[in-house]
Design a protein around this motif. Structure first.
Motif, mmCIF file in Angstrom:
data_model
loop_
_atom_site.group_PDB
_atom_site.id
_atom_site.type_symbol
_atom_site.label_atom_id
_atom_site.label_comp_id
_atom_site.label_asym_id
_atom_site.label_seq_id
_atom_site.Cartn_x
_atom_site.Cartn_y
_atom_site.Cartn_z
ATOM 1 N N ASN A 61 28.053 39.952 25.385
ATOM 2 C CA ASN A 61 27.085 39.390 24.433
ATOM 3 C C ASN A 61 27.758 39.101 23.097
ATOM 4 N N SER A 62 27.008 38.602 22.148
ATOM 5 C CA SER A 62 27.613 38.138 20.891
ATOM 6 C C SER A 62 28.314 39.259 20.131
ATOM 7 N N VAL A 63 27.780 40.460 20.181
ATOM 8 C CA VAL A 63 28.404 41.581 19.484
ATOM 9 C C VAL A 63 29.785 41.870 20.078
ATOM 10 N N VAL A 64 29.851 41.896 21.400
ATOM 11 C CA VAL A 64 31.114 42.171 22.086
ATOM 12 C C VAL A 64 32.104 41.034 21.852
ATOM 13 N N ARG A 65 31.635 39.794 21.962
ATOM 14 C CA ARG A 65 32.520 38.643 21.761
ATOM 15 C C ARG A 65 33.110 38.633 20.357
ATOM 16 N N HIS A 66 32.296 38.920 19.355
ATOM 17 C CA HIS A 66 32.805 38.930 17.985
ATOM 18 C C HIS A 66 33.777 40.080 17.750
ATOM 19 N N ARG A 67 33.528 41.224 18.364
ATOM 20 C CA ARG A 67 34.459 42.346 18.227
ATOM 21 C C ARG A 67 35.812 41.988 18.840
ATOM 22 N N VAL A 68 35.783 41.368 20.026
ATOM 23 C CA VAL A 68 37.032 40.960 20.682
ATOM 24 C C VAL A 68 37.758 39.922 19.832
ATOM 25 N N SER A 69 37.032 38.946 19.306
ATOM 26 C CA SER A 69 37.694 37.906 18.504
ATOM 27 C C SER A 69 38.257 38.478 17.209
ATOM 28 N N ARG A 70 37.573 39.436 16.582
ATOM 29 C CA ARG A 70 38.111 40.076 15.374
ATOM 30 C C ARG A 70 39.399 40.825 15.687
ATOM 31 N N ARG A 71 39.400 41.560 16.798
ATOM 32 C CA ARG A 71 40.604 42.298 17.178
ATOM 33 C C ARG A 71 41.764 41.347 17.448
ATOM 34 N N LEU A 72 41.486 40.288 18.200
ATOM 35 C CA LEU A 72 42.547 39.317 18.514
ATOM 36 C C LEU A 72 43.053 38.628 17.251
ATOM 37 N N ARG A 73 42.146 38.270 16.358
ATOM 38 C CA ARG A 73 42.536 37.605 15.107
ATOM 39 C C ARG A 73 43.456 38.511 14.292
ATOM 40 N N HIS A 74 43.134 39.786 14.229
ATOM 41 C CA HIS A 74 43.959 40.743 13.490
ATOM 42 C C HIS A 74 45.339 40.867 14.130
ATOM 43 N N LEU A 75 45.383 40.965 15.455
ATOM 44 C CA LEU A 75 46.653 41.112 16.153
ATOM 45 C C LEU A 75 47.527 39.872 16.004
ATOM 46 N N VAL A 76 46.923 38.702 16.115
ATOM 47 C CA VAL A 76 47.692 37.458 16.009
ATOM 48 C C VAL A 76 48.167 37.244 14.578
ATOM 49 N N SER A 77 47.351 37.578 13.593
ATOM 50 C CA SER A 77 47.761 37.361 12.196
ATOM 51 C C SER A 77 49.011 38.171 11.856
ATOM 52 N N ALA A 78 49.170 39.348 12.471
ATOM 53 C CA ALA A 78 50.358 40.159 12.219
ATOM 54 C C ALA A 78 51.601 39.555 12.859
ATOM 55 N N ARG A 79 51.415 38.681 13.851
ATOM 56 C CA ARG A 79 52.552 38.122 14.582
ATOM 57 C C ARG A 79 52.843 36.665 14.235
ATOM 58 N N LEU A 80 51.976 36.003 13.504
ATOM 59 C CA LEU A 80 52.169 34.581 13.199
ATOM 60 C C LEU A 80 53.443 34.317 12.415
ATOM 61 N N GLY A 81 53.805 35.212 11.535
ATOM 62 C CA GLY A 81 55.001 35.018 10.723
ATOM 63 C C GLY A 81 56.291 35.061 11.527
ATOM 64 N N THR A 82 56.252 35.662 12.706
ATOM 65 C CA THR A 82 57.457 35.761 13.534
ATOM 66 C C THR A 82 57.610 34.570 14.469
ATOM 67 N N LEU A 83 56.579 33.727 14.578
ATOM 68 C CA LEU A 83 56.631 32.583 15.492
ATOM 69 C C LEU A 83 57.337 31.404 14.839
ATOM 70 N N PRO A 84 57.977 30.545 15.645
ATOM 71 C CA PRO A 84 58.644 29.370 15.083
ATOM 72 C C PRO A 84 57.652 28.434 14.403
ATOM 73 N N ALA A 85 58.112 27.723 13.373
ATOM 74 C CA ALA A 85 57.254 26.768 12.670
ATOM 75 C C ALA A 85 56.818 25.686 13.640
ATOM 76 N N GLY A 86 55.575 25.265 13.517
ATOM 77 C CA GLY A 86 55.042 24.225 14.383
ATOM 78 C C GLY A 86 54.445 24.743 15.675
ATOM 79 N N THR A 87 54.465 26.049 15.890
ATOM 80 C CA THR A 87 53.902 26.623 17.107
ATOM 81 C C THR A 87 52.390 26.669 17.000
ATOM 82 N N SER A 88 51.727 26.262 18.069
ATOM 83 C CA SER A 88 50.269 26.373 18.154
ATOM 84 C C SER A 88 49.933 27.289 19.319
ATOM 85 N N LEU A 89 49.078 28.270 19.061
ATOM 86 C CA LEU A 89 48.654 29.220 20.083
ATOM 87 C C LEU A 89 47.168 29.096 20.322
#
Length: 145
Positions: A61-89
């Motif tokens: 449901n929406s509560v679960v989906r938003h929790r998952v997306s918040r967790r993923l957003r946090h995890l990806v934001s910590a790793r974006l700086g290590t990815l090559p420029a121009g990378t789209s995920l």
């Protein structure tokens, strides 16, 4: 929250990454990556790494989906700086992600990025392992006396 320059927002951007990029699947998520930005001109400076998320109703449901997306957003934001420029995920959450912890999602994300060749074998800077207590040590009940 990811800055606006680091987010995929248009459906066309998602579509290009999903169709032209490479894919690495894990139990809880699938990561699609496109290492060159096809919309950028050849002589232009490559843009910073960008990410988008797909969390369907199959996850919960929406509560679960938003929790998952918040967790993923946090995890990806910590790793974006290590990815090559121009990378789209594009990170697509699968139904088992609804019951997964952040650590489990992080390990799946790291494994997928390593499989795509976008992450080295070492841990990202923001991911510090917690110290563990030896198995044979006496339990700590919080009393210092």
């Amino acid at each position: 929250m990811l800055p606006a320059a680091a987010r995929l927002r248009r459906s066309e951007d998602f579509r290009v990454v999903l169709r032209r990029g490479s894919r690495a699947g894990r139990r809880r998520l699938v990561v699609h990556a496109l290492t060159t930005d096809p919309s950028a001109a050849a002589d232009a400076v490559p843009s910073a790494a960008r990410a988008g998320f797909v969390v369907s109703k199959a996850v919960g449901n929406s509560v679960v989906r938003h929790r998952v997306s918040r967790r993923l957003r946090h995890l990806v934001s910590a790793r974006l700086g290590t990815l090559p420029a121009g990378t789209s995920l594009v990170v697509r959450a699968l139904p088992p992600s609804s019951t997964a912890s952040s650590a489990e999602l992080g390990s799946d994300l790291d494994a997928a990025l390593r499989r795509l060749g976008l992450l080295s074998s070492r841990r990202p800077a923001g991911d510090v392992p917690r110290p563990t207590r030896p198995a044979d040590a006496a339990p700590d009940h919080g009393s210092a006396v």
